[in-house]
Design a protein around this motif. Structure first.
Motif, PDB file in Angstrom:
ATOM      1  N   THR A 100       0.816  -1.224   0.000  1.00  0.00           N
ATOM      2  CA  THR A 100       0.000   0.000   0.000  1.00  0.00           C
ATOM      3  C   THR A 100       0.846   1.268   0.000  1.00  0.00           C
ATOM      4  OG1 THR A 100      -0.232  -0.350   2.387  1.00  0.00           O
ATOM      5  CG2 THR A 100      -2.098  -0.971   1.006  1.00  0.00           C
ATOM      6  N   GLY A 101       2.166   1.153   0.039  1.00  0.00           N
ATOM      7  CA  GLY A 101       3.028   2.310  -0.170  1.00  0.00           C
ATOM      8  C   GLY A 101       3.071   3.335   0.932  1.00  0.00           C
ATOM      9  N   GLY A 102       2.826   2.919   2.175  1.00  0.00           N
ATOM     10  CA  GLY A 102       2.978   3.838   3.300  1.00  0.00           C
ATOM     11  C   GLY A 102       1.804   4.760   3.514  1.00  0.00           C
ATOM     12  N   ARG A 103       0.584   4.314   3.244  1.00  0.00           N
ATOM     13  CA  ARG A 103      -0.597   5.171   3.417  1.00  0.00           C
ATOM     14  C   ARG A 103      -1.208   5.063   4.815  1.00  0.00           C
ATOM     15  NH1 ARG A 103      -4.984   4.224   0.279  1.00  0.00           N
ATOM     16  NH2 ARG A 103      -4.404   2.120  -0.363  1.00  0.00           N
ATOM     17  N   GLY A 104      -0.602   4.261   5.703  1.00  0.00           N
ATOM     18  CA  GLY A 104      -1.083   4.173   7.073  1.00  0.00           C
ATOM     19  C   GLY A 104      -1.841   2.884   7.335  1.00  0.00           C
ATOM     20  N   PRO A 105      -1.993   2.541   8.628  1.00  0.00           N
ATOM     21  CA  PRO A 105      -2.614   1.256   8.976  1.00  0.00           C
ATOM     22  C   PRO A 105      -4.078   1.142   8.581  1.00  0.00           C
ATOM     23  CG  PRO A 105      -2.211   2.579  10.941  1.00  0.00           C
ATOM     24  CD  PRO A 105      -1.509   3.260   9.821  1.00  0.00           C
ATOM     25  N   ALA A 106      -4.826   2.246   8.588  1.00  0.00           N
ATOM     26  CA  ALA A 106      -6.234   2.168   8.186  1.00  0.00           C
ATOM     27  C   ALA A 106      -6.342   1.752   6.720  1.00  0.00           C
ATOM     28  CB  ALA A 106      -6.926   3.503   8.428  1.00  0.00           C
ATOM     29  N   ALA A 107      -5.560   2.400   5.853  1.00  0.00           N
ATOM     30  CA  ALA A 107      -5.565   2.046   4.430  1.00  0.00           C
ATOM     31  C   ALA A 107      -5.054   0.630   4.214  1.00  0.00           C
ATOM     32  CB  ALA A 107      -4.712   3.045   3.646  1.00  0.00           C
TER      33      ALA A 107
ATOM     34  N   ALA B 241      -9.644  -3.027  20.201  1.00  0.00           N
ATOM     35  CA  ALA B 241      -8.327  -2.750  19.621  1.00  0.00           C
ATOM     36  C   ALA B 241      -8.015  -3.762  18.526  1.00  0.00           C
ATOM     37  CB  ALA B 241      -7.253  -2.795  20.711  1.00  0.00           C
ATOM     38  N   THR B 242      -7.513  -3.284  17.400  1.00  0.00           N
ATOM     39  CA  THR B 242      -7.195  -4.167  16.286  1.00  0.00           C
ATOM     40  C   THR B 242      -5.874  -4.895  16.470  1.00  0.00           C
ATOM     41  OG1 THR B 242      -6.503  -2.138  15.153  1.00  0.00           O
ATOM     42  CG2 THR B 242      -8.581  -3.122  14.462  1.00  0.00           C
ATOM     43  N   ALA B 243      -5.322  -4.874  17.683  1.00  0.00           N
ATOM     44  CA  ALA B 243      -4.222  -5.785  17.980  1.00  0.00           C
ATOM     45  C   ALA B 243      -4.689  -7.220  17.760  1.00  0.00           C
ATOM     46  CB  ALA B 243      -3.747  -5.599  19.422  1.00  0.00           C
ATOM     47  N   ASP B 244      -5.981  -7.501  18.043  1.00  0.00           N
ATOM     48  CA  ASP B 244      -6.631  -8.779  17.741  1.00  0.00           C
ATOM     49  C   ASP B 244      -8.131  -8.529  17.729  1.00  0.00           C
ATOM     50  OD1 ASP B 244      -7.802 -11.264  17.610  1.00  0.00           O
ATOM     51  OD2 ASP B 244      -6.463 -12.212  19.065  1.00  0.00           O
ATOM     52  N   MET B 245      -8.690  -8.271  16.559  1.00  0.00           N
ATOM     53  CA  MET B 245     -10.108  -7.949  16.435  1.00  0.00           C
ATOM     54  C   MET B 245     -10.666  -8.572  15.165  1.00  0.00           C
ATOM     55  SD  MET B 245     -12.543  -6.275  17.998  1.00  0.00           S
ATOM     56  CE  MET B 245     -14.271  -6.150  17.520  1.00  0.00           C
TER      57      MET B 245
ATOM     58  N   ASP C 177     -12.970   4.299  16.063  1.00  0.00           N
ATOM     59  CA  ASP C 177     -13.910   4.906  15.117  1.00  0.00           C
ATOM     60  C   ASP C 177     -14.698   3.826  14.381  1.00  0.00           C
ATOM     61  OD1 ASP C 177     -14.892   7.016  13.098  1.00  0.00           O
ATOM     62  OD2 ASP C 177     -13.757   5.617  11.833  1.00  0.00           O
ATOM     63  N   LEU C 178     -14.007   2.793  13.925  1.00  0.00           N
ATOM     64  CA  LEU C 178     -14.696   1.714  13.217  1.00  0.00           C
ATOM     65  C   LEU C 178     -15.714   1.033  14.125  1.00  0.00           C
ATOM     66  CD1 LEU C 178     -15.084  -0.181  10.814  1.00  0.00           C
ATOM     67  CD2 LEU C 178     -13.197  -1.569  11.713  1.00  0.00           C
ATOM     68  N   ALA C 179     -15.326   0.737  15.366  1.00  0.00           N
ATOM     69  CA  ALA C 179     -16.239   0.060  16.288  1.00  0.00           C
ATOM     70  C   ALA C 179     -17.490   0.891  16.544  1.00  0.00           C
ATOM     71  CB  ALA C 179     -15.521  -0.236  17.597  1.00  0.00           C
ATOM     72  N   LEU C 180     -17.335   2.192  16.714  1.00  0.00           N
ATOM     73  CA  LEU C 180     -18.495   3.045  16.958  1.00  0.00           C
ATOM     74  C   LEU C 180     -19.425   3.062  15.749  1.00  0.00           C
ATOM     75  CD1 LEU C 180     -16.939   6.101  18.860  1.00  0.00           C
ATOM     76  CD2 LEU C 180     -18.258   4.195  19.796  1.00  0.00           C
ATOM     77  N   ARG C 181     -18.863   3.088  14.550  1.00  0.00           N
ATOM     78  CA  ARG C 181     -19.702   3.096  13.351  1.00  0.00           C
ATOM     79  C   ARG C 181     -20.403   1.757  13.146  1.00  0.00           C
ATOM     80  NH1 ARG C 181     -16.909   3.421   8.962  1.00  0.00           N
ATOM     81  NH2 ARG C 181     -14.780   3.540   9.778  1.00  0.00           N
TER      82      ARG C 181
ATOM     83  N   PHE D 197     -12.347   0.957   7.442  1.00  0.00           N
ATOM     84  CA  PHE D 197     -11.645   1.931   8.265  1.00  0.00           C
ATOM     85  C   PHE D 197     -11.635   3.300   7.588  1.00  0.00           C
ATOM     86  CE2 PHE D 197     -10.015  -2.135   9.637  1.00  0.00           C
ATOM     87  CZ  PHE D 197      -9.863  -1.999  11.000  1.00  0.00           C
ATOM     88  N   ASP D 198     -11.701   4.335   8.389  1.00  0.00           N
ATOM     89  CA  ASP D 198     -11.628   5.705   7.889  1.00  0.00           C
ATOM     90  C   ASP D 198     -10.160   6.068   7.704  1.00  0.00           C
ATOM     91  OD1 ASP D 198     -11.636   8.481   7.504  1.00  0.00           O
ATOM     92  OD2 ASP D 198     -13.386   8.764   8.794  1.00  0.00           O
ATOM     93  N   GLU D 199      -9.755   6.268   6.470  1.00  0.00           N
ATOM     94  CA  GLU D 199      -8.342   6.493   6.159  1.00  0.00           C
ATOM     95  C   GLU D 199      -7.864   7.893   6.485  1.00  0.00           C
ATOM     96  OE1 GLU D 199      -7.432   5.019   2.243  1.00  0.00           O
ATOM     97  OE2 GLU D 199      -8.496   3.123   2.606  1.00  0.00           O
ATOM     98  N   ARG D 200      -8.752   8.721   7.032  1.00  0.00           N
ATOM     99  CA  ARG D 200      -8.296  10.017   7.528  1.00  0.00           C
ATOM    100  C   ARG D 200      -7.541   9.868   8.844  1.00  0.00           C
ATOM    101  NH1 ARG D 200     -13.867  13.142   7.453  1.00  0.00           N
ATOM    102  NH2 ARG D 200     -14.524  11.014   7.980  1.00  0.00           N
ATOM    103  N   PHE D 201      -7.614   8.703   9.480  1.00  0.00           N
ATOM    104  CA  PHE D 201      -6.791   8.419  10.655  1.00  0.00           C
ATOM    105  C   PHE D 201      -5.468   7.847  10.140  1.00  0.00           C
ATOM    106  CE2 PHE D 201     -11.093   8.326  12.348  1.00  0.00           C
ATOM    107  CZ  PHE D 201     -10.959   8.989  13.561  1.00  0.00           C
TER     108      PHE D 201
END
Length: 321
Positions: A55-62, A137-141, A167-171, A154-158
């Motif tokens: 994914t080229g370093g776009r973050g864990p959400a992406a 926590a997505t350490a194990d989810m 955020d994902l859990a609340l949605r 996941f919201d990739e703005r994080f």
């Protein structure tokens, strides 16, 4: 492995701990490793049969989004690349997911953080230990794929590994699903991320601003997040700035200005000392730990305020989708 078909998705930036995580999963689920390094020209050392996406370093959400969208199984389990599933984890996962009613969209593993014996934990170790009680926590989810599809993943703005899982859990819950805690166990070893680790964590204040914009002022209670210290950091920073401004303007040469500067300076010192002691007292109180807490306790309040202010300005000028 009896139970529903599962894909394990692990985002990574190439940490050596990935090997232990992969080895501990055991036979059964499909595994997708998402390589989120900016420079992924060197292949990751993964076992045969493990799929690798980049994914080229776009973050864990992406990275997690790329992983679950590439999966075809009804369940997707997210693991971090620095955890070690306990022996028998795959079988325990099958038991956790097997037979769950359709309204249950997620199952959280139990995170165990082994702390060093014989001494109190350091500030960094206590921060890691907080994962043991963190919610969703997505350490194990594990999530049902259809629940992820329903909310868009996941919201990739994080951009960091921080708050994107809350955020994902609340949605997901807002969409009418239920989340539960399973019985499987995953170990999250503690590690020392260096002298400035606690200062770097203040970037998360920007993510807190986005959480408030998306979920309202009650987002902490809704997600089980502990209360923050931002209000105290704001007061500490204002006292320091006020004292410095009075001194720079020469107000300290007049009696009233000198008294105001002294009061502001003493207030800054008292607030900073309280913050430092709150971090030092429960720890091992070694010279190195005391020095790290003293230095970073001076820098954390203005850093936290700067990150939060910058995020609030960006949200107000750019808006939240």
């Amino acid at each position: 492995m009896a139970g529903p078909e599962v894909t394990v998705v692990i985002p990574t930036v190439g940490r050596p701990s990935l090997a232990a995580a992969l080895a501990a999963i055991g036979p059964g689920p499909e595994v997708i490793v998402v390589d989120d390094r900016r420079d992924a020209r060197t292949p990751l050392p993964v076992p045969d049969g493990v799929r690798v996406l980049a994914t080229g370093g776009r973050g864990p959400a992406a990275a997690r989004n790329a992983g679950w969208r590439a999966a075809t199984t009804p369940w997707v389990v997210f693991l971090d690349d620095d955890v070690v599933p306990a022996p028998g984890w795959a079988g325990a996962l099958a038991r956790d997911l097997g037979g769950l009613p359709g309204h249950v969209a997620g199952s959280q593993g139990r995170i165990r953080v082994p702390l060093p014996p014989g001494r109190p934990p350091t500030d960094e170790e206590r921060n890691t230990a907080g994962l043991a009680t963190a919610r969703w926590a997505t350490a194990d989810m594990a999530y049902r794929r259809r629940a992820l599809e329903a909310v868009g993943g996941f919201d990739e703005r994080f951009p960091r590994a921080y708050r994107e899982d809350s955020d994902l859990a609340l949605r997901v819950r807002r969409a009418g699903f239920t989340l539960v805690r399973g019985e499987r166990v995953t170990v999250h070893p503690v590690r020392d991320d260096g002298f400035w680790a606690s200062l770097r964590r203040q970037r998360g204040n920007a993510d807190d601003a986005l959480m408030r914009r998306l979920h309202g002022p009650g987002w902490r209670a809704a997600s089980g997040a502990p209360p923050g210290r931002l209000s105290r950091h704001v007061l500490t920073t204002l006292c320091g700035l006020f004292a410095a401004a009075l001194t720079a303007m020469g107000a300290h040469r007049r009696r009233a200005g000198r008294a105001a500067a002294r009061i502001a300076g003493l207030a800054w010192l008292a607030l900073t000392a309280e913050f430092a002691w709150a971090r030092i007292a429960p720890g091992p109180r070694t010279p190195g730990e005391i020095l790290r807490m003293a230095v970073t306790s001076v820098l954390i309040p203005p850093a936290a305020c700067a990150y939060r202010l910058g995020a609030e300005v960006a949200l107000r000028t750019g808006g939240a989708r």
